[in-house]
Design a protein around this motif. Structure first.
Motif, PDB file in Angstrom:
ATOM      1  N   VAL A  85      -3.260 -13.699  -2.886  1.00 12.61           N
ATOM      2  CA  VAL A  85      -2.810 -14.601  -1.826  1.00 12.61           C
ATOM      3  C   VAL A  85      -1.553 -14.043  -1.157  1.00 12.61           C
ATOM      4  N   CYS A  86      -0.620 -13.564  -1.956  1.00 11.40           N
ATOM      5  CA  CYS A  86       0.638 -13.035  -1.413  1.00 11.40           C
ATOM      6  C   CYS A  86       0.414 -11.785  -0.566  1.00 11.40           C
ATOM      7  N   MET A  87      -0.485 -10.926  -0.984  1.00 10.01           N
ATOM      8  CA  MET A  87      -0.738  -9.699  -0.223  1.00 10.01           C
ATOM      9  C   MET A  87      -1.364  -9.998   1.129  1.00 10.01           C
ATOM     10  N   ALA A  88      -2.162 -11.048   1.212  1.00 10.69           N
ATOM     11  CA  ALA A  88      -2.813 -11.409   2.468  1.00 10.69           C
ATOM     12  C   ALA A  88      -1.930 -12.273   3.359  1.00 10.69           C
ATOM     13  N   ALA A  89      -0.911 -12.879   2.798  1.00 14.10           N
ATOM     14  CA  ALA A  89      -0.090 -13.838   3.539  1.00 14.10           C
ATOM     15  C   ALA A  89       0.551 -13.276   4.807  1.00 14.10           C
ATOM     16  N   PRO A  90       1.171 -12.104   4.781  1.00 16.03           N
ATOM     17  CA  PRO A  90       1.787 -11.614   6.023  1.00 16.03           C
ATOM     18  C   PRO A  90       0.789 -11.474   7.173  1.00 16.03           C
ATOM     19  N   ALA A  91      -0.362 -10.913   6.897  1.00 16.63           N
ATOM     20  CA  ALA A  91      -1.367 -10.742   7.950  1.00 16.63           C
ATOM     21  C   ALA A  91      -1.931 -12.079   8.410  1.00 16.63           C
ATOM     22  N   ALA A  92      -2.025 -13.028   7.498  1.00 18.42           N
ATOM     23  CA  ALA A  92      -2.600 -14.329   7.833  1.00 18.42           C
ATOM     24  C   ALA A  92      -1.603 -15.254   8.523  1.00 18.42           C
ATOM     25  N   LEU A  93      -0.318 -15.117   8.216  1.00 15.61           N
ATOM     26  CA  LEU A  93       0.659 -16.101   8.679  1.00 15.61           C
ATOM     27  C   LEU A  93       1.645 -15.604   9.734  1.00 15.61           C
ATOM     28  N   ALA A  94       1.982 -14.335   9.697  1.00 16.12           N
ATOM     29  CA  ALA A  94       3.010 -13.820  10.620  1.00 16.12           C
ATOM     30  C   ALA A  94       2.394 -13.466  11.970  1.00 16.12           C
ATOM     31  N   ALA A 142       1.464 -11.143  15.031  1.00 15.17           N
ATOM     32  CA  ALA A 142       0.988  -9.756  14.945  1.00 15.17           C
ATOM     33  C   ALA A 142       2.129  -8.740  14.989  1.00 15.17           C
ATOM     34  N   GLN A 143       3.114  -8.955  15.833  1.00 12.67           N
ATOM     35  CA  GLN A 143       4.207  -7.989  15.968  1.00 12.67           C
ATOM     36  C   GLN A 143       5.182  -8.029  14.790  1.00 12.67           C
ATOM     37  N   ARG A 144       5.043  -8.991  13.874  1.00 12.99           N
ATOM     38  CA  ARG A 144       5.972  -9.107  12.746  1.00 12.99           C
ATOM     39  C   ARG A 144       5.296  -8.918  11.383  1.00 12.99           C
ATOM     40  N   VAL A 145       4.030  -8.558  11.381  1.00 12.37           N
ATOM     41  CA  VAL A 145       3.306  -8.414  10.114  1.00 12.37           C
ATOM     42  C   VAL A 145       3.937  -7.333   9.243  1.00 12.37           C
ATOM     43  N   GLY A 146       4.269  -6.189   9.829  1.00 11.64           N
ATOM     44  CA  GLY A 146       4.843  -5.085   9.055  1.00 11.64           C
ATOM     45  C   GLY A 146       6.158  -5.448   8.402  1.00 11.64           C
ATOM     46  N   ILE A 147       7.060  -6.026   9.175  1.00 12.43           N
ATOM     47  CA  ILE A 147       8.376  -6.387   8.616  1.00 12.43           C
ATOM     48  C   ILE A 147       8.246  -7.531   7.612  1.00 12.43           C
ATOM     49  N   THR A 148       7.341  -8.454   7.887  1.00 13.77           N
ATOM     50  CA  THR A 148       7.125  -9.561   6.958  1.00 13.77           C
ATOM     51  C   THR A 148       6.593  -9.038   5.624  1.00 13.77           C
ATOM     52  N   ALA A 149       5.640  -8.116   5.679  1.00 17.05           N
ATOM     53  CA  ALA A 149       5.101  -7.522   4.448  1.00 17.05           C
ATOM     54  C   ALA A 149       6.188  -6.744   3.717  1.00 17.05           C
TER      55      ALA A 149
END
Length: 132
Positions: free
Chosen positions: A99-108, A110-117
């Motif tokens: 769940v945690c690994m998928a969370a950035p892509a699912a919740l952030a 698009a332009q913030r997925v990398g930094i969120t991860a």
């Protein structure tokens, strides 16, 4: 992320020493811990379909419940429940990890997925070091 990693690494590093102190041989004490990654492989095959069906919150709740019950029983009856605790910890932490690994892509956005991860991983594994 940090809590599931802390639980996984704490159980992995602490359980063998604890069991040896209880009179187990080193070889016997490490076998239950060796089941954690094996259980993780099996648990990971159902994590994504289960999350799709149940949702993120339910997966986290189930993960916490499975892990907590396994570890609580281990603390009460360590010799009798170490295998159950190892399987429960392996499965529960794997479901939370998925769940945690998928969370950035699912919740952030698009332009913030990398930094969120990156923040998730840095803080999560930073917290994980506090466990052992």
């Amino acid at each position: 992320m940090g809590t599931q990693s802390a639980i996984f690494y704490t159980f992995s590093s602490w359980a063998p020493s604890y069991l040896v102190a209880r009179g187990w041989s080193l070889a016997a004490a490490t076998l239950p811990v060796a089941t954690l990654p094996l259980t993780s492989i099996v648990a990971s095959t159902i994590a994504t379909p289960a999350e799709a069906r149940l949702g993120r919150r339910w997966m986290i709740a189930i993960s916490g419940l499975v892990t907590s019950v396994g570890l609580a029983l281990f603390l009460i009856w360590p010799d009798q429940t170490v295998w159950l605790a190892a399987i429960a910890t392996g499965a529960g932490t794997t479901w939370a990890f998925s769940v945690c690994m998928a969370a950035p892509a699912a919740l952030a956005p698009a332009q913030r997925v990398g930094i969120t991860a990156g923040v998730l991983l840095a803080l999560g594994y930073g917290e994980a070091t506090l466990g052992p």
